[in-house]
Scaffold this active site. Structure first.
Site, short mmCIF file in Angstrom:
data_model
loop_
_atom_site.label_atom_id
_atom_site.label_comp_id
_atom_site.label_asym_id
_atom_site.label_seq_id
_atom_site.Cartn_x
_atom_site.Cartn_y
_atom_site.Cartn_z
N PHE A 152 35.79 20.83 64.43
CA PHE A 152 35.90 20.09 63.17
C PHE A 152 36.65 18.78 63.41
CE2 PHE A 152 38.37 19.23 59.23
CZ PHE A 152 37.28 18.85 58.45
N GLN A 153 36.07 17.69 62.94
CA GLN A 153 36.62 16.35 63.08
C GLN A 153 36.85 15.96 64.54
OE1 GLN A 153 39.86 15.75 60.19
NE2 GLN A 153 38.25 15.13 58.76
N MET A 171 25.42 -17.19 53.68
CA MET A 171 25.02 -17.69 54.99
C MET A 171 23.63 -17.19 55.37
SD MET A 171 25.69 -19.70 57.31
CE MET A 171 27.36 -20.15 57.71
C1 LIG Z 1 29.69 -6.25 58.62
C2 LIG Z 1 28.68 -7.33 58.56
N1 LIG Z 1 27.46 -7.10 58.03
C3 LIG Z 1 26.54 -8.10 57.99
C4 LIG Z 1 26.81 -9.33 58.48
C5 LIG Z 1 25.75 -10.44 58.45
N2 LIG Z 1 26.20 -11.56 57.61
C6 LIG Z 1 26.75 -12.68 58.10
S1 LIG Z 1 27.19 -13.76 56.94
C7 LIG Z 1 26.62 -12.77 55.72
C8 LIG Z 1 26.72 -13.18 54.29
C9 LIG Z 1 28.11 -13.16 53.79
O1 LIG Z 1 28.09 -13.28 52.39
P1 LIG Z 1 29.38 -13.57 51.58
O2 LIG Z 1 30.50 -12.72 52.03
O3 LIG Z 1 29.08 -13.52 50.14
O4 LIG Z 1 29.80 -15.02 52.04
P2 LIG Z 1 29.09 -16.44 51.87
O5 LIG Z 1 28.23 -16.64 53.08
O6 LIG Z 1 28.29 -16.41 50.61
O7 LIG Z 1 30.23 -17.38 51.84
C10 LIG Z 1 26.09 -11.60 56.25
C11 LIG Z 1 25.46 -10.53 55.45
C12 LIG Z 1 28.09 -9.51 59.06
N3 LIG Z 1 28.46 -10.68 59.59
N4 LIG Z 1 29.02 -8.52 59.06
#
Ligand SMILES: Cc1ncc(C[n+]2csc(CCOP(=O)(O)OP(=O)(O)O)c2C)c(N)n1
Length: 564
Positions: A112-113, A478
């Protein structure tokens, strides 16, 4: 004196000067928690998720230069630390993560764990240990801190089976650490340093490319001294922000995918690059065959395996950045060659200045909509450039890098290598614990903040006065930007519906919440938020269509920037 493994562990932490452990308990570590209960020297901060705990240890380390410590239980507690370990590993951050493990006899029995965290974490730790006997525990704890903080720093994991924590042994913390086969090179080779300086002084278009290694080796003063002695233009990586003062006339800002026009043009047209504690990441080089085609490359790094890894290097120097820069300074300080060199590269500096003038970092204001860049500029104004800024990942991270001028090392905390959404809030909390007198601001996206927002509860419980500013664009900005540029605007799964009311959420956790929806509200809302006591969340509704410029498309050359 005989002590239990759990007591030995806690005493070793105290004797090594650990003042805070970020953690989350469980069955496998319950004896440690009992020992912690009775020890007044080691403080423990109860996080809400193990990932939050590792990022806190990481933020604590980045802001203070000390090693961050995290303690979690076996199985899911341990696996929840993997993203934090990988984040620290990619950015060379010294942390030690202690995990509980099922009793030795049950290891391998699907107990477990149970999770094979030593196996799981091997590729994302600098080193890891499974403690087999109680008598080894104190020594291993000491070795773990030594390995994490020396040479190229990085995360170390120590897995401690429950029976090892229950059994007794004598407490013996060794005075010295010596590990076979582990001997980092600190001193740069004098003759290599001399040839590097000869090469540098023989060229006319130098650029210093400074990375996080400058900050890790506390060599910012040396970098500034060398740059000023020879009037060398300096560009920094994301990890190097603050390694060289952003307002210095020789500063070009960041280079790479979202770097400044001046930095990318300078690197592309330079004839010699002095790479200092940087690793030629693909976000920096762009298309590698086009990278700095005309330049000879000098590369200083404490880690020999990072030299020649991504680009061919003309003069490698293995050593501590601080030591090598000091040697370089000695060779030119007060010498007439230095004065002559400042004359020799003057035309080049003029060229760079004109690049900077034609394409500065900028954005188009739009009526009625809040531009995220403006928010970052206001944060800079209100904090007089003196805050410690943590970021999440995405557009928010890039704007925080571009529009806030970092004057000092250890003031910009960001997941550069792994790009971990959810990093910023816990890292900001860790930094605030390390630097209680400073203003710590997390510049966040509405997507990223939701990945570890539960740590607001930790901030409230311990009254850690971090200020979170959400650049709330209602999208995974992004990724949405990439879809706009490269996928015909097919916004697949990047619009975030059902964003919670962040102000109410902050209040539900017991923090204060503020909101700005119009440009004219931004200044006052930020001012009020920063002035308020305790943890604060400021929700700023920004223009959802805004993009980060310049942008070098993935795989393109640095000269192929998309400009505003
Ligand atoms: C844990 C994780 N999942 C997915 C990504 C892919 N990713 C890079 S930037 C981004 C968008 C980030 O959105 P938000 O936090 O709203 O910031 P914004 O770009 O709008 O400033 C994603 C999904 C990542 N870098 N980290």
């Amino acid at each position: 004196m005989q002590m239990t493994g759990a007591e030995i562990f806690v005493k070793a932490l105290a004797d090594l000067g650990v003042d805070i452990v970020f953690g989350y308990p469980g069955g496998a570590t319950i004896h440690i928690y009992d020992a912690l209960f009775k020890n007044v020297k080691v403080r423990h901060m109860l996080c809400r998720h193990e990932q939050g705990a590792v990022h806190m240890a990481d933020g604590y380390a980045r802001a203070s230069g000390k090693t961050g410590v995290c303690l979690v239980t076996s199985g899911p507690g341990a696996t929840n630390t993997v993203t934090g370990l990988a984040t620290a590993y990619m950015d060379s951050i010294p942390i030690v993560v202690f995990t509980g493990q099922v009793p030795t006899l049950l290891i391998g029995n699907d107990a477990f764990q149970e999770a094979d965290i030593v196996g799981i974490s091997r590729p994302c730790t600098k080193h890891n240990y499974l403690v087999k006997e109680t008598k080894d525990l104190a020594r291993i704890v000491k070795e773990a801190f030594y390995i994490a903080s020396t040479g190229r720093p990085g995360p170390v994991l120590v897995d401690m089976p429950k029976d090892v924590l229950i059994a007794s042994a004598r407490y013996e913390l060794p005075k010295e650490v010596s590990i076979r086969g582990y001997h980092p090179t600190y001193e740069g080779h004098q003759r290599q340093v001399e040839s590097a300086m000869r090469l540098l002084l023989s060229r006319e278009r130098p650029v210093v490319y400074a990375g996080g290694g400058v900050i890790l080796s506390n060599a910012s003063a040396e970098l500034a001294e060398l740059a000023h002695a020879l009037s060398l233009p300096v560009t920094t990586t994301l990890m190097g922000m603050g390694a060289f003062p952003g307002s210095d006339p020789l500063a070009l800002g960041m280079l790479g995918m979202h770097g400044t026009y001046a930095a990318n043009m300078a690197i592309s047209h330079s004839d010699v690059i002095l790479a200092v504690g940087a690793r030629f990441d693909d976000r920096v080089t762009g298309k590698i065959s086009e990278f700095a085609k005309h330049a000879k490359i000098i590369h200083i790094d404490i880690d020999p395996t990072s030299i020649q890894k991504n680009v061919p290097v003309d003069i490698p120097i293995v050593g501590d950045v601080k030591d090598v820069l000091q040697k370089m300074i000695k060779l030119v300080k007060g010498k007439k060659e230095a004065t002559a060199y400042r004359g020799k590269n003057a035309a080049w500096r003029g060229q760079i200045a004109s690049w900077a003038k034609t394409h500065p970092l900028t954005y188009k204001p739009s009526k009625g909509k809040i531009k995220p860049q403006y928010v970052v500029e206001e944060i800079h104004k209100l904090t007089k450039g003196k805050a410690i800024v943590a970021t999440e990942v995405g557009q928010n991270q890039m704007w925080a890098a571009q529009f806030y001028s970092y004057e000092q090392p250890r003031t910009f905390l960001s997941s550069g290598g792994l790009g971990t959404m959810g990093y910023g809030l816990p890292a900001a909390i860790g930094a605030q614990v390390a630097m209680p007198g400073r203003l710590v601001v997390d510049i966040a996206g509405d997507g990223s903040i939701q990945m570890n927002i539960q740590e607001l509860a930790t901030a409230v419980q311990y009254n850690i006065p971090v200020k979170v500013v959400i650049l709330n664009n209602g999208t995974l900005g992004m990724v949405r930007q990439w879809q706009e540029f490269f996928f015909d605007g097919n916004y697949s799964q990047t619009c975030l519906p059902r964003i919670p009311d962040f102000v109410k959420l902050a209040e539900a956790y017991g923090a204060k919440g503020f909101r700005a929806t119009k440009p004219e509200e931004v200044h006052d809302v930020l001012r009020k938020g920063f002035a308020a006591d305790g943890p604060v969340l400021i929700d700023v509704i920004t223009d959802p269509t805004e993009n980060v410029y310049p942008m070098v498309p993935a795989g393109a050359a640095l000269t192929e920037m998309l400009l505003v």
